[in-house]
Design a protein around this motif. Structure first.
Motif, PDB file in Angstrom:
ATOM      1  N   GLY A 122      79.878  41.047  47.215  1.00  0.00           N
ATOM      2  CA  GLY A 122      81.214  41.335  47.738  1.00  0.00           C
ATOM      3  C   GLY A 122      81.213  42.393  48.817  1.00  0.00           C
ATOM      4  N   GLY A 123      80.177  42.381  49.671  1.00  0.00           N
ATOM      5  CA  GLY A 123      80.118  43.307  50.793  1.00  0.00           C
ATOM      6  C   GLY A 123      80.558  42.635  52.082  1.00  0.00           C
ATOM      7  N   PHE A 124      80.203  43.243  53.205  1.00  0.00           N
ATOM      8  CA  PHE A 124      80.653  42.764  54.513  1.00  0.00           C
ATOM      9  C   PHE A 124      80.278  41.304  54.744  1.00  0.00           C
ATOM     10  CE2 PHE A 124      80.552  47.357  55.121  1.00  0.00           C
ATOM     11  CZ  PHE A 124      81.717  47.585  55.837  1.00  0.00           C
ATOM     12  N   GLY A 125      79.007  40.961  54.549  1.00  0.00           N
ATOM     13  CA  GLY A 125      78.550  39.613  54.849  1.00  0.00           C
ATOM     14  C   GLY A 125      79.131  38.561  53.933  1.00  0.00           C
ATOM     15  N   GLY A 126      79.092  38.821  52.632  1.00  0.00           N
ATOM     16  CA  GLY A 126      79.594  37.856  51.665  1.00  0.00           C
ATOM     17  C   GLY A 126      81.075  37.583  51.825  1.00  0.00           C
ATOM     18  N   ILE A 127      81.854  38.641  52.013  1.00  0.00           N
ATOM     19  CA  ILE A 127      83.301  38.472  52.166  1.00  0.00           C
ATOM     20  C   ILE A 127      83.630  37.726  53.452  1.00  0.00           C
ATOM     21  CG2 ILE A 127      85.448  39.722  52.610  1.00  0.00           C
ATOM     22  CD1 ILE A 127      84.583  41.765  50.582  1.00  0.00           C
ATOM     23  N   LYS A 128      82.927  38.071  54.533  1.00  0.00           N
ATOM     24  CA  LYS A 128      83.195  37.398  55.808  1.00  0.00           C
ATOM     25  C   LYS A 128      82.897  35.899  55.709  1.00  0.00           C
ATOM     26  CE  LYS A 128      84.422  37.492  60.129  1.00  0.00           C
ATOM     27  NZ  LYS A 128      85.824  37.785  60.485  1.00  0.00           N
ATOM     28  N   ALA A 129      81.789  35.547  55.064  1.00  0.00           N
ATOM     29  CA  ALA A 129      81.451  34.130  54.897  1.00  0.00           C
ATOM     30  C   ALA A 129      82.531  33.404  54.103  1.00  0.00           C
ATOM     31  CB  ALA A 129      80.093  33.993  54.200  1.00  0.00           C
ATOM     32  N   ALA A 130      83.003  34.039  53.020  1.00  0.00           N
ATOM     33  CA  ALA A 130      84.027  33.414  52.183  1.00  0.00           C
ATOM     34  C   ALA A 130      85.341  33.238  52.943  1.00  0.00           C
ATOM     35  CB  ALA A 130      84.243  34.244  50.925  1.00  0.00           C
TER      36      ALA A 130
ATOM     37  N   TYR B 186      70.771  30.620  51.731  1.00  0.00           N
ATOM     38  CA  TYR B 186      70.887  31.524  52.871  1.00  0.00           C
ATOM     39  C   TYR B 186      70.828  32.978  52.383  1.00  0.00           C
ATOM     40  CZ  TYR B 186      72.617  27.269  55.105  1.00  0.00           C
ATOM     41  OH  TYR B 186      72.746  25.982  55.578  1.00  0.00           O
ATOM     42  N   VAL B 187      70.136  33.797  53.137  1.00  0.00           N
ATOM     43  CA  VAL B 187      70.058  35.228  52.836  1.00  0.00           C
ATOM     44  C   VAL B 187      70.530  35.971  54.075  1.00  0.00           C
ATOM     45  CG1 VAL B 187      68.589  37.150  52.144  1.00  0.00           C
ATOM     46  CG2 VAL B 187      68.127  34.841  51.273  1.00  0.00           C
ATOM     47  N   ILE B 188      71.523  36.845  53.911  1.00  0.00           N
ATOM     48  CA  ILE B 188      72.159  37.477  55.068  1.00  0.00           C
ATOM     49  C   ILE B 188      72.283  38.981  54.881  1.00  0.00           C
ATOM     50  CG2 ILE B 188      73.447  35.360  55.551  1.00  0.00           C
ATOM     51  CD1 ILE B 188      75.969  36.738  54.496  1.00  0.00           C
ATOM     52  N   GLY B 189      72.695  39.649  55.964  1.00  0.00           N
ATOM     53  CA  GLY B 189      72.975  41.080  55.909  1.00  0.00           C
ATOM     54  C   GLY B 189      71.748  41.915  55.636  1.00  0.00           C
ATOM     55  N   ASP B 190      71.927  42.941  54.808  1.00  0.00           N
ATOM     56  CA  ASP B 190      70.864  43.904  54.519  1.00  0.00           C
ATOM     57  C   ASP B 190      69.652  43.269  53.844  1.00  0.00           C
ATOM     58  OD1 ASP B 190      72.768  45.616  55.457  1.00  0.00           O
ATOM     59  OD2 ASP B 190      73.017  46.750  53.612  1.00  0.00           O
ATOM     60  N   ASN B 191      69.836  42.128  53.204  1.00  0.00           N
ATOM     61  CA  ASN B 191      68.744  41.511  52.445  1.00  0.00           C
ATOM     62  C   ASN B 191      67.771  40.727  53.310  1.00  0.00           C
ATOM     63  OD1 ASN B 191      71.304  40.723  50.095  1.00  0.00           O
ATOM     64  ND2 ASN B 191      69.889  42.437  49.943  1.00  0.00           N
ATOM     65  N   ALA B 192      68.167  40.359  54.525  1.00  0.00           N
ATOM     66  CA  ALA B 192      67.367  39.458  55.358  1.00  0.00           C
ATOM     67  C   ALA B 192      66.473  40.234  56.319  1.00  0.00           C
ATOM     68  CB  ALA B 192      68.286  38.521  56.148  1.00  0.00           C
ATOM     69  N   ASP B 193      65.298  39.713  56.555  1.00  0.00           N
ATOM     70  CA  ASP B 193      64.363  40.323  57.492  1.00  0.00           C
ATOM     71  C   ASP B 193      64.687  39.847  58.910  1.00  0.00           C
ATOM     72  OD1 ASP B 193      62.185  41.723  58.517  1.00  0.00           O
ATOM     73  OD2 ASP B 193      60.803  40.044  58.197  1.00  0.00           O
ATOM     74  N   THR B 194      65.745  40.436  59.480  1.00  0.00           N
ATOM     75  CA  THR B 194      66.171  40.121  60.840  1.00  0.00           C
ATOM     76  C   THR B 194      66.154  41.409  61.666  1.00  0.00           C
ATOM     77  OG1 THR B 194      68.489  40.388  60.171  1.00  0.00           O
ATOM     78  CG2 THR B 194      67.587  38.153  60.137  1.00  0.00           C
ATOM     79  N   PRO B 195      66.185  41.323  63.001  1.00  0.00           N
ATOM     80  CA  PRO B 195      65.953  42.498  63.847  1.00  0.00           C
ATOM     81  C   PRO B 195      66.875  43.693  63.600  1.00  0.00           C
ATOM     82  CG  PRO B 195      65.757  40.510  65.161  1.00  0.00           C
ATOM     83  CD  PRO B 195      66.231  40.069  63.807  1.00  0.00           C
ATOM     84  N   TYR B 196      68.159  43.460  63.360  1.00  0.00           N
ATOM     85  CA  TYR B 196      69.096  44.581  63.226  1.00  0.00           C
ATOM     86  C   TYR B 196      69.701  44.666  61.828  1.00  0.00           C
ATOM     87  CZ  TYR B 196      68.611  44.107  68.264  1.00  0.00           C
ATOM     88  OH  TYR B 196      68.095  43.999  69.533  1.00  0.00           O
ATOM     89  N   SER B 197      69.012  44.097  60.867  1.00  0.00           N
ATOM     90  CA  SER B 197      69.485  44.132  59.488  1.00  0.00           C
ATOM     91  C   SER B 197      69.702  45.569  59.024  1.00  0.00           C
ATOM     92  CB  SER B 197      68.446  43.449  58.599  1.00  0.00           C
ATOM     93  OG  SER B 197      68.746  43.624  57.242  1.00  0.00           O
TER      94      SER B 197
ATOM     95  N   LEU C  69      78.465  41.214  59.073  1.00  0.00           N
ATOM     96  CA  LEU C  69      79.657  40.442  59.431  1.00  0.00           C
ATOM     97  C   LEU C  69      79.289  39.233  60.287  1.00  0.00           C
ATOM     98  CD1 LEU C  69      82.105  43.346  60.318  1.00  0.00           C
ATOM     99  CD2 LEU C  69      82.454  41.667  58.500  1.00  0.00           C
ATOM    100  N   GLU C  70      78.452  39.464  61.290  1.00  0.00           N
ATOM    101  CA  GLU C  70      78.041  38.359  62.168  1.00  0.00           C
ATOM    102  C   GLU C  70      77.248  37.315  61.384  1.00  0.00           C
ATOM    103  OE1 GLU C  70      78.741  37.599  65.289  1.00  0.00           O
ATOM    104  OE2 GLU C  70      80.073  39.331  65.488  1.00  0.00           O
TER     105      GLU C  70
END
Length: 404
Positions: free
Chosen positions: A11-19, A282-293, A300-301
């Motif tokens: 229920g953080g930024f990424g999860g809420i935005k997706a929902a 899908y794994v998003i936000g702080d959990n994903a190994d992406t450049p600006y995680s 949100l993006e």
């Protein structure tokens, strides 16, 4: 026609935005699972800890999703059955999915430093922030004297935000408690060679200069070794303090290691060019190994991106590959002062602070109607000290001014 079952965990930024994005499309049956009942706005918790209201840092999930058709389940997801496509929760629910979005956030990491978990304060949750605030006032009420040293550990955004406003807040509440003016030190301790290592070096220097201007003693390349009930050991030297705030370390949610996800060296989950760890997961936000995680804007993006790709797939259209966007950095570092980094542009001071305030208003509107969002945004000027001495003085001042 059966609906696509999408389960979102977190229920953080990424999860809420997706929902919220998926809620506009009636072809989806959306379940959001969160182990807490509120959405926590981490970038405002330093304000709650230093006299602000809880309202600016926490929004009930029931308010966010009122009338949106999203099923909320307050529970903790503990395991994943890939073959049968369901997640299991701590109380025994089995929630099946066609697509799974994991946005669990991170956890505090004390790096096995002795005494920190037991004796230090944190501001990872609204309750943490209020506990610290009560402690600051209790010292002045019970002991009639504040600490000589207040130590913030961690030169990342949270540490800088908190350290920047702590000196003025301590002076204010000491005055409200009728205590004689005395020397109080706020120390910011960072193991790295500079503050804010994800920001450009020139911005780190300006933020460091600003912190010193407001009375913060910045200690770089200093390792914390242990904490006791009344001291912190830094580079083999004790700093006497009953107020140590740990903001330095986080680690990925253990759900991923416990459930066989492929992890990068930084413990984040490896994802493909659609933010999938494996097909349909899908794994998003702080959990994903992406450049600006690790930043709210990125989460949100990510949430918006995954939601739109799920809609494309429902339309039998190929998904769009993920392209990491460099975020805009906005870094408060003291009352009415912030640094803004927008590509090559640098903005410092009051204007930077106003840009941060404008960004906060837009962020609230991402989750609430304009009227409610504006009311919450304006509540930043409200005081909530959770202290009978300070509240009585505030009531008396309002009465004398005719406000009540």
């Amino acid at each position: 026609m059966s609906k696509h079952k999408v389960v979102i965990v977190g229920g953080g930024f990424g999860g809420i935005k997706a929902a919220l994005e998926l809620a506009h499309d009636r072809r989806f049956n959306i379940t959001l699972v969160s182990d807490v009942s509120d959405f926590r706005i981490y970038g405002t918790l330093y304000h709650t800890a230093t006299g602000g209201t809880r309202e600016v840092a926490s929004i009930p999930l029931t308010e966010v999703f009122a009338g949106k058709g999203v099923h909320l389940l307050q529970d903790k997801v503990v395991s994943l059955d890939r073959e049968n496509r369901f997640v299991s929760t701590s109380v025994g629910h089995k929630v099946s999915f066609d697509a799974l979005v994991l946005a669990l956030g991170v956890q505090t990491n004390y790096y096995h430093i002795e005494g920190l978990a037991e004796y230090s304060f944190g501001i990872k949750t609204p309750s943490d922030a209020e506990e610290l605030k009560r402690h600051l006032h209790k010292q002045m009420t019970d002991d009639k004297r504040p600490d000589l040293n207040y130590v913030v550990i961690g030169g990342g955004p949270t540490g800088v935000e908190l350290a920047g406003v702590l000196p003025s807040y301590l002076r204010k509440i000491a005055k409200q408690h009728g205590l004689a003016r005395r020397s109080m030190h706020v120390d910011l301790v960072e193991a790295a060679p500079r503050l804010l290592p994800r920001m450009p070096r020139d911005v780190s220097r300006m933020v460091k200069r600003q912190l010193r201007r407001v009375g913060v003693h910045v200690h770089l390349k200093k390792a914390v070794q242990a904490q006791t009930v009344d001291a912190l050991m830094v580079d083999n030297k004790p700093i006497r303090s009953h107020t140590v705030i740990w903001t330095a370390g986080v680690t990925n949610n253990p759900f991923f290691s416990e459930n066989g996800f492929q992890l990068a060296k930084n413990s984040k989950v490896r994802v493909d060019h659609f933010l999938q760890s494996e097909p349909g997961i899908y794994v998003i936000g702080d959990n994903a190994d992406t450049p600006y995680s690790g930043m709210a804007q990125v989460a949100l993006e990510d949430g918006k991106y995954v939601a739109h790709n799920l809609m494309r797939l429902a339309n039998k259209i190929d998904p769009v590959p993920y392209k990491a966007k460099k975020p805009i950095y906005v870094m408060p570092a003291g009352p009415r002062w912030a640094a803004v980094v927008w590509g090559p542009v640098r903005i410092y001071g009051v204007l930077g602070w106003w840009l941060r305030r404008a960004a906060d208003l837009i962020a609230y509107h991402d989750y609430e109607p304009w009227l409610v969002a504006t009311k919450r945004w304006l509540s930043e000027v409200e005081e909530e000290d959770l202290c009978s001495v300070c509240n009585n003085k505030l009531d008396r001042m309002m009465y004398e001014s005719g406000e009540i």
